[in-house]
Scaffold this motif. Structure first.
Motif, PDB file in Angstrom:
ATOM      1  N   GLN B 150       0.838  -1.202   0.000  1.00  0.00           N
ATOM      2  CA  GLN B 150       0.000   0.000   0.000  1.00  0.00           C
ATOM      3  C   GLN B 150       0.870   1.248   0.000  1.00  0.00           C
ATOM      4  O   GLN B 150       0.591   2.220  -0.701  1.00  0.00           O
ATOM      5  CB  GLN B 150      -0.913  -0.004   1.233  1.00  0.00           C
ATOM      6  CG  GLN B 150      -1.895  -1.157   1.260  1.00  0.00           C
ATOM      7  CD  GLN B 150      -3.069  -0.914   0.349  1.00  0.00           C
ATOM      8  OE1 GLN B 150      -3.676   0.134   0.375  1.00  0.00           O
ATOM      9  NE2 GLN B 150      -3.379  -1.894  -0.486  1.00  0.00           N
ATOM     10  N   GLU B 152       4.043   1.361  -1.007  1.00  0.00           N
ATOM     11  CA  GLU B 152       4.777   1.412  -2.282  1.00  0.00           C
ATOM     12  C   GLU B 152       3.901   1.988  -3.388  1.00  0.00           C
ATOM     13  O   GLU B 152       4.361   2.807  -4.189  1.00  0.00           O
ATOM     14  CB  GLU B 152       5.241   0.008  -2.666  1.00  0.00           C
ATOM     15  CG  GLU B 152       6.404  -0.478  -1.816  1.00  0.00           C
ATOM     16  CD  GLU B 152       6.982  -1.792  -2.326  1.00  0.00           C
ATOM     17  OE1 GLU B 152       6.369  -2.393  -3.231  1.00  0.00           O
ATOM     18  OE2 GLU B 152       8.023  -2.197  -1.808  1.00  0.00           O
ATOM     19  N   ALA B 153       2.630   1.550  -3.426  1.00  0.00           N
ATOM     20  CA  ALA B 153       1.743   2.042  -4.471  1.00  0.00           C
ATOM     21  C   ALA B 153       1.564   3.553  -4.345  1.00  0.00           C
ATOM     22  O   ALA B 153       1.606   4.276  -5.344  1.00  0.00           O
ATOM     23  CB  ALA B 153       0.390   1.339  -4.386  1.00  0.00           C
ATOM     24  N   ALA B 154       1.397   4.029  -3.107  1.00  0.00           N
ATOM     25  CA  ALA B 154       1.192   5.463  -2.901  1.00  0.00           C
ATOM     26  C   ALA B 154       2.443   6.246  -3.281  1.00  0.00           C
ATOM     27  O   ALA B 154       2.375   7.282  -3.947  1.00  0.00           O
ATOM     28  CB  ALA B 154       0.810   5.729  -1.448  1.00  0.00           C
ATOM     29  N   ARG B 155       3.609   5.733  -2.867  1.00  0.00           N
ATOM     30  CA  ARG B 155       4.856   6.441  -3.171  1.00  0.00           C
ATOM     31  C   ARG B 155       5.116   6.428  -4.680  1.00  0.00           C
ATOM     32  O   ARG B 155       5.580   7.409  -5.237  1.00  0.00           O
ATOM     33  CB  ARG B 155       6.031   5.797  -2.422  1.00  0.00           C
ATOM     34  CG  ARG B 155       5.868   5.779  -0.908  1.00  0.00           C
ATOM     35  CD  ARG B 155       5.994   7.152  -0.256  1.00  0.00           C
ATOM     36  NE  ARG B 155       7.344   7.680  -0.317  1.00  0.00           N
ATOM     37  CZ  ARG B 155       7.653   8.870  -0.796  1.00  0.00           C
ATOM     38  NH1 ARG B 155       6.705   9.651  -1.286  1.00  0.00           N
ATOM     39  NH2 ARG B 155       8.899   9.290  -0.803  1.00  0.00           N
ATOM     40  N   ALA B 156       4.806   5.289  -5.316  1.00  0.00           N
ATOM     41  CA  ALA B 156       5.042   5.194  -6.761  1.00  0.00           C
ATOM     42  C   ALA B 156       4.146   6.172  -7.528  1.00  0.00           C
ATOM     43  O   ALA B 156       4.502   6.625  -8.600  1.00  0.00           O
ATOM     44  CB  ALA B 156       4.795   3.766  -7.247  1.00  0.00           C
ATOM     45  N   LEU B 157       2.992   6.508  -6.950  1.00  0.00           N
ATOM     46  CA  LEU B 157       2.094   7.467  -7.606  1.00  0.00           C
ATOM     47  C   LEU B 157       2.547   8.906  -7.378  1.00  0.00           C
ATOM     48  O   LEU B 157       1.960   9.833  -7.927  1.00  0.00           O
ATOM     49  CB  LEU B 157       0.672   7.302  -7.081  1.00  0.00           C
ATOM     50  CG  LEU B 157      -0.117   6.130  -7.661  1.00  0.00           C
ATOM     51  CD1 LEU B 157      -1.350   5.841  -6.823  1.00  0.00           C
ATOM     52  CD2 LEU B 157      -0.513   6.408  -9.100  1.00  0.00           C
ATOM     53  N   GLY B 158       3.555   9.088  -6.530  1.00  0.00           N
ATOM     54  CA  GLY B 158       4.092  10.427  -6.306  1.00  0.00           C
ATOM     55  C   GLY B 158       3.587  11.084  -5.033  1.00  0.00           C
ATOM     56  O   GLY B 158       3.892  12.250  -4.772  1.00  0.00           O
ATOM     57  N   LEU B 159       2.804  10.364  -4.214  1.00  0.00           N
ATOM     58  CA  LEU B 159       2.361  10.953  -2.949  1.00  0.00           C
ATOM     59  C   LEU B 159       3.566  11.124  -2.025  1.00  0.00           C
ATOM     60  O   LEU B 159       4.456  10.275  -1.982  1.00  0.00           O
ATOM     61  CB  LEU B 159       1.308  10.055  -2.274  1.00  0.00           C
ATOM     62  CG  LEU B 159      -0.161  10.356  -2.599  1.00  0.00           C
ATOM     63  CD1 LEU B 159      -0.471  10.028  -4.046  1.00  0.00           C
ATOM     64  CD2 LEU B 159      -1.090   9.583  -1.679  1.00  0.00           C
TER      65      LEU B 159
END
Lengths: 253, 256
Positions: B150, B152-159
């Motif tokens: 969760q 990783e997904a957020a960080r990968a989206l640029g959050l």
């Protein structure tokens, strides 16, 4: 690779990228340049470093040495660079990683609202359009747990697209799916490939790699062993390791 | 049960209104009760109000403390981790009564004369520190329970890390942390009775006094016990409704 490079603009340049996990050398000086609009399939045995390499490209894993340039920006500890790169590079994960507490629509609309400060109405309209594109507009108000694996992965692709990335990284996008759901995800990816977005796809789907990819990279023991067109790799692999892997994969299917 | 699951907002609202009605109006039915309860009805009502205030104040402060220390224990900054672990170790390893007595007797010696605090405040501080230590572990467990994917997904989206925490990690950690936090709050309602040791006139103290005057411990303590049961029931109903409210994904799944 000269034949593939002509007239293309490089978007990711990896030079001598090394990564260790404790005493295990996951990447041993990987060199690769990826060009705009290119669809690259990355294959290789488990533990060969292909996923690790993909994950260094948006710094989910930090590389220990070497350099990575994304769209001309150096990937390092500078948070400004990192934020800029992550806005350009979308990622789709093996286990989807949809935000479990948010609706499908919200999953797709969240990043543009937070990162690009897009107004809510606009972000949700765009999210709906993207869901339409992956064939899931009717599921917008459901929650991830209510969707099948294939549907979740299609939402994950829409979520990555919502940030208008220049590059999409796919980390084994179909490996966690039941066989009958693989095709619906591959269909979306195939459609994407034809739109001209740059794609790097770590995959075990040899059929997909052969049909859709412009270029194929074979990873073995933390290094790139072959880097050529799918046609070349499948018909006349240069290395014994590649032949062994391909025959194994063939037997497996 | 199904209705209350589908309408957690109304359940919370109802429980809150019920609690307030109970606190305000309790003296009226109690006044009609026979001796020794009737004549002391106002005291019971006042004692219950003190107990509820003590619980709400120290409970809120305790949740805040739990969050701060829980995040501190997960910090990458070692001294902060040590400090928060020390706090939990200290509080969990000593009796609550000792902590209450310590705040009541030792703190006035440390503070200047102009800054003396009431018995009620002493009790609230000690209870907040105590429940905060237990909350720390609940918060930590909740945050650790959020899958790394969760983040990783957020960080990968640029959050940003802060956005990732507020939008993704915190709401999901609450699913795990909330039942445990609610449990601590229910305990706190009862633990607040230890404040009687430092002469805070809360519910247990009222009961003790009334039975001492009337020499009838059985009806008095039965009344006190019933009031505690009503209070804990109201609190657990509130927190259960809050759990359902936050547990959106799973709730919809059940309704499917």
């Amino acid at each position: 690779m000269e034949s593939l490079q002509s007239g293309l603009k490089p978007i990711i340049e990896a030079r001598e990228v090394c990564k260790r996990f404790g005493s295990f050398e996951a990447l041993k000086g990987v060199n690769a340049t990826f060009y705009e609009g290119q669809v690259t399939a990355i294959i290789g045995p488990s533990g060969s470093g292909k996923s690790t390499f993909l994950r260094t490209l948006n710094r989910l894993e930090a590389h220990d040495s070497g350099s990575i340039l994304v769209d001309g920006i150096e990937l390092n500890d500078d948070l400004k660079n990192l934020d800029a790169i992550r806005r350009e590079v979308g990622m789709v994960f093996q286990s989807f990683n949809l935000f479990a507490h948010l609706s499908i629509l919200r999953n797709v609309a969240l990043a543009p609202m937070r990162v690009r400060k897009t107004p809510k109405a606009e972000a949700e309209a765009k999210a709906l359009a993207l869901l339409e594109r992956v064939g899931l507009a009717d599921q917008a108000n459901k929650y991830p747990i209510q969707l099948s694996g294939g549907q979740q992965q299609r939402v994950a692709i829409a979520r990555a697209l919502a940030m208008d990335p220049k590059v999409l990284l796919f980390d084994e996008p179909t490996s966690a799916l039941d066989p009958e759901m693989v095709n619906e995800v591959l269909a979306v990816m195939r459609e994407l490939a034809y739109t001209g977005i740059t794609m790097l796809v770590v995959t075990h789907e040899m059929g997909f790699a052969r049909e859709v990819a412009d270029r194929i990279i074979f990873f073995d023991r933390g290094a790139i062993l072959e880097d050529c067109t799918p046609e070349q790799l499948f018909t006349q692999p240069a290395h014994e390791r590649t032949k062994a892997f391909l025959s194994q994969v063939k037997h497996g299917f | 049960m199904k209705w209350s699951r589908q309408n957690p907002g109304w359940v919370m609202f109802g429980a809150m209104i019920g609690l307030l009605f109970f606190l305000w109006g309790m003296a009226i039915p109690l006044a009609a009760a026979p001796d020794p309860i009737g004549p002391a009805a106002k005291q019971f009502a006042e004692g219950a109000r003190v107990t509820v205030w003590l619980t709400l104040i120290s409970g809120s402060a305790g949740v805040l403390l739990g969050f701060i220390a829980g995040l501190g224990k997960l910090s990458s900054f070692l001294p902060l981790r040590w400090l928060c672990s020390f706090y939990v170790w200290l509080i969990r390893g000593t009796p609550l009564l000792l902590q209450i007595l310590f705040v009541w007797l030792a703190v006035p010696q440390i503070l200047p004369d102009s800054l003396q605090i009431s018995d009620f405040a002493c009790a609230a501080i000690a209870l907040a520190l105590n429940v905060g230590a237990y909350n720390t572990e609940c918060v930590r467990a909740g945050i650790l329970a959020v899958p790394q994917g969760q983040v990783e997904a957020a960080r990968a989206l640029g959050l940003s890390p802060l956005q990732t925490f507020l939008d993704i990690v915190l709401p999901q950690s609450m699913r795990v942390a909330l039942p445990a936090l609610a449990n601590n709050l229910a305990s706190l309602v009862k633990d607040s009775s230890l404040a009687y040791a430092i002469s805070v006139v809360e519910l247990t103290m009222v009961g003790y006094r009334v039975q001492a005057e009337s020499y009838q411990p059985i009806p008095v303590f039965l009344t006190i016990a019933s009031i505690y049961l009503i209070l804990t029931t109201a609190f657990t109903t509130l927190t259960a409704a809050l759990e359902t409210q936050l547990d959106v994904g799973r709730k919809r799944q059940e309704n499917n």
